[in-house]
Design a protein around this motif. Structure first.
Motif, short mmCIF file in Angstrom:
data_model
loop_
_atom_site.label_atom_id
_atom_site.label_comp_id
_atom_site.label_asym_id
_atom_site.label_seq_id
_atom_site.Cartn_x
_atom_site.Cartn_y
_atom_site.Cartn_z
N LEU A 122 6.82 3.42 -6.75
CA LEU A 122 5.05 3.41 -6.16
C LEU A 122 4.54 4.59 -7.05
N THR A 123 4.69 4.76 -8.01
CA THR A 123 3.92 5.46 -8.95
C THR A 123 3.31 4.90 -10.26
N LYS A 124 2.19 5.56 -10.53
CA LYS A 124 1.16 4.67 -11.59
C LYS A 124 2.12 4.60 -12.90
N LYS A 125 3.11 5.48 -13.07
CA LYS A 125 3.87 5.03 -14.44
C LYS A 125 4.66 3.74 -14.34
N GLU A 126 5.03 3.05 -13.27
CA GLU A 126 5.83 2.14 -13.02
C GLU A 126 5.00 0.52 -13.44
N GLY A 127 3.61 0.83 -13.52
CA GLY A 127 2.70 -0.44 -13.68
C GLY A 127 2.95 -1.62 -12.83
N GLU A 128 3.30 -2.55 -13.56
CA GLU A 128 3.45 -4.02 -12.80
C GLU A 128 4.51 -3.95 -11.75
N ARG A 129 5.54 -2.88 -12.00
CA ARG A 129 6.51 -3.10 -10.72
C ARG A 129 6.18 -2.38 -9.49
N VAL A 131 2.73 -2.67 -8.57
CA VAL A 131 1.83 -3.59 -8.23
C VAL A 131 2.56 -4.67 -7.29
N ALA A 132 3.78 -5.11 -8.06
CA ALA A 132 4.82 -6.14 -7.30
C ALA A 132 5.19 -5.50 -6.01
N GLU A 133 5.65 -4.19 -5.92
CA GLU A 133 6.12 -3.81 -4.92
C GLU A 133 5.08 -3.82 -3.48
N VAL A 134 3.65 -3.27 -3.82
CA VAL A 134 2.65 -3.19 -3.10
C VAL A 134 2.65 -4.71 -2.39
N GLU A 135 2.33 -5.60 -3.46
CA GLU A 135 2.08 -7.13 -2.95
C GLU A 135 3.28 -7.33 -1.91
N ARG A 136 4.42 -7.02 -2.35
CA ARG A 136 5.51 -7.50 -1.53
C ARG A 136 5.44 -7.15 0.08
N VAL A 137 5.19 -5.80 0.11
CA VAL A 137 4.89 -5.21 1.46
C VAL A 137 3.49 -5.98 1.82
N HIS A 138 2.70 -6.14 1.39
CA HIS A 138 1.48 -6.90 1.87
C HIS A 138 1.89 -8.47 2.30
N GLN A 139 2.62 -8.89 1.50
CA GLN A 139 3.21 -10.30 2.02
C GLN A 139 3.98 -10.20 3.37
N TYR A 140 4.91 -9.38 3.14
CA TYR A 140 5.75 -9.32 4.43
C TYR A 140 4.92 -8.92 5.86
N LEU A 141 4.05 -8.09 5.69
CA LEU A 141 3.57 -7.70 6.83
C LEU A 141 2.39 -8.81 7.13
N GLY A 142 1.95 -9.48 6.10
CA GLY A 142 0.95 -10.38 6.65
C GLY A 142 1.67 -11.37 7.28
N ASP A 143 2.69 -11.77 6.68
CA ASP A 143 3.44 -13.15 7.32
C ASP A 143 3.70 -12.51 8.69
N GLU A 144 4.24 -11.35 9.06
CA GLU A 144 4.84 -10.97 10.31
C GLU A 144 3.57 -10.77 11.33
#
Lengths: 234, 191
Positions: A122-129, A131-144
């Motif tokens: 969850l740091t800027k230097k990780e770039g796409e990784r 973004v993917a981690e943030v999206e995964r959390v959003h997906q999980y919480l949205g589904d729940e």
């Protein structure tokens, strides 16, 4: 500057570079001091409740809540242990409270299965990784959160969401959970309501709050109790 | 800079003031820039967390007063863990979780801001007077959740800041709460 006038008369046959060097140095300093390399900051709005909880007239018991729990990830950070065992595990994870930051956390909605979040990405230097981690959390919480919908009710009448984060974890985990709930709310607003950042808009939105850190309910030697409460929360 | 050496040799009967003027200009520039930075509320090198729904704050639209609270420091463990809270140009550092002095100082500052601000009636009919102030919490991504949440508790004015427990027998109508918050963040997909 003063260099130019003095230099011209002295060295008629040579190009005096001193004024130019001076100007360049000054410009360099100016740009070094004023250039910002940091990313542009933005904001996410929040409204503290005035009619419930500790600062309100005491309606807390009537409120139905969806609890989002965030706590350190480890095979022993699951239900079934005693507070002292959670405290011992925490000590291990922080290398005997040496200041080691806990980067792997569980996030769970109610009594559902948790997901594990890797805080290192969850740091800027990780770039796409990242973004993917943030999206995964959003997906999980949205589904729940879909499973807790009160059909037909407006957004501000949906069950309150309360984020319970272990007090020693980084702020970023709690904020990402908050962000995911707000994103879910934005997607589920029938009239196309868009977040503009005005805090007053939150009166029409679902209540999302951060639970007070439980560290204040216990003696400093009873930190396992805080984890026990969060891990066993329904 | 060899040009200056040549000049000095050629003008040995004159006192060369050019290096002095250079230095003075540099110092002047330095202090002008530093003076500006010290009043900027966003100077701390804070790495704010990434989010997806963040929006840019439009200063031209915002008619309300905006106060920025920077929260940062080595708050994760350590011996002792400590954190710093900065509002405006005033900074308070707490030596650990049991040191509430930074919260007390922050509250004193907030009380002054509340008294100076225009108020509106709480739309939830609690009879509370709320200030037309947006408090922006600019917290480092790795600041402990405890600190950020306790700053929010300080903002509600419902807590006794000597014990960090809810005030006993407190009438919220008499409080000076700040409820409109912004959390500083950055777009998760920003390059």
């Amino acid at each position: 500057m003063a260099h130019g006038a003095a230099g011209d008369g002295v060295d008629a046959g040579r190009l005096d570079l001193v004024p130019m060097i001076d100007c360049i140095m000054l410009l360099l300093i100016f740009f070094v001091m004023t250039t910002k390399f940091s990313t542009e900051e933005k904001a996410i709005s929040s409204l503290l409740p005035t009619d419930k909880g500790q600062s309100g007239p005491g309606k807390a018991k009537d409120i139905k809540m969806v609890n989002i729990c965030i706590y350190p990830a480890s095979p022993r950070m699951v239900k079934g242990y005693q507070p002292s065992e959670y405290a011992a595990e925490l000590k291990k994870l922080t290398n005997n409270n040496s200041g080691l930051v806990i980067e792997d956390v569980y996030m769970r909605v109610g009594q559902r299965e948790p997901i594990q979040i890797n805080g290192k990405v969850l740091t800027k230097k990780e770039g796409e990784r990242m973004v993917a981690e943030v999206e995964r959390v959003h997906q999980y919480l949205g589904d729940e959160l879909k499973k807790f919908e009160n059909a037909g009710e407006p957004r501000n009448k949906q069950n309150d969401v309360v984020i319970h984060c272990y007090s020693g974890l980084s702020w970023k985990y709690a904020l990402i959970a908050y962000d995911a709930v707000r994103n879910y709310e934005g997607q589920n607003t029938a009239d196309g309501f868009k977040w503009t950042g005005d805090p007053r808009e939150l009166d029409q939105a679902r209540s999302v709050n951060f639970a007070p850190p439980r560290i204040r309910n216990y003696d400093k030697n009873e930190l396992g109790n805080e984890l026990y409460e969060i891990i066993h929360m329904k | 800079m060899s040009g200056r050496k040549v000049k000095l040799e050629q003008q040995d009967d004159h006192l060369d003031l050019v290096p002095l003027i250079d230095c003075v200009f540099l110092l002047l520039l330095f202090f002008m820039i530093c003076g500006r930075l010290s009043t900027d509320q966003r100077t701390e090198q804070i790495s704010v967390p990434p989010t997806k729904t963040a929006v840019k704050f439009d200063e031209s639209k915002a008619k309300w007063r905006r106060e920025i609270i920077n929260v940062f420091g080595a708050t994760q463990g350590g011996d002792p863990p400590k954190h710093t809270i900065r509002i405006g140009t005033t900074q308070f550092t707490a030596k650990g979780p049991e040191d509430y002095s930074a919260y007390q100082n922050l509250r004193a500052k907030l009380d002054k801001i509340y008294d100076e601000s225009e108020k509106y009636d709480d739309p939830k009919a609690t009879q509370m007077k709320l200030p037309k102030v947006i408090v922006e919490i600019r917290a480092d991504a790795n600041t402990e959740f405890r600190v950020v949440q306790e700053v929010q508790q300080v903002l509600t004015d419902g807590f006794d800041l000597t014990t960090m427990q809810p005030k006993k027998g407190f009438d919220p109508k008499q409080g000076k709460p700040f409820v409109n918050l912004d959390f500083t963040t950055r777009k998760h997909n920003e390059k």
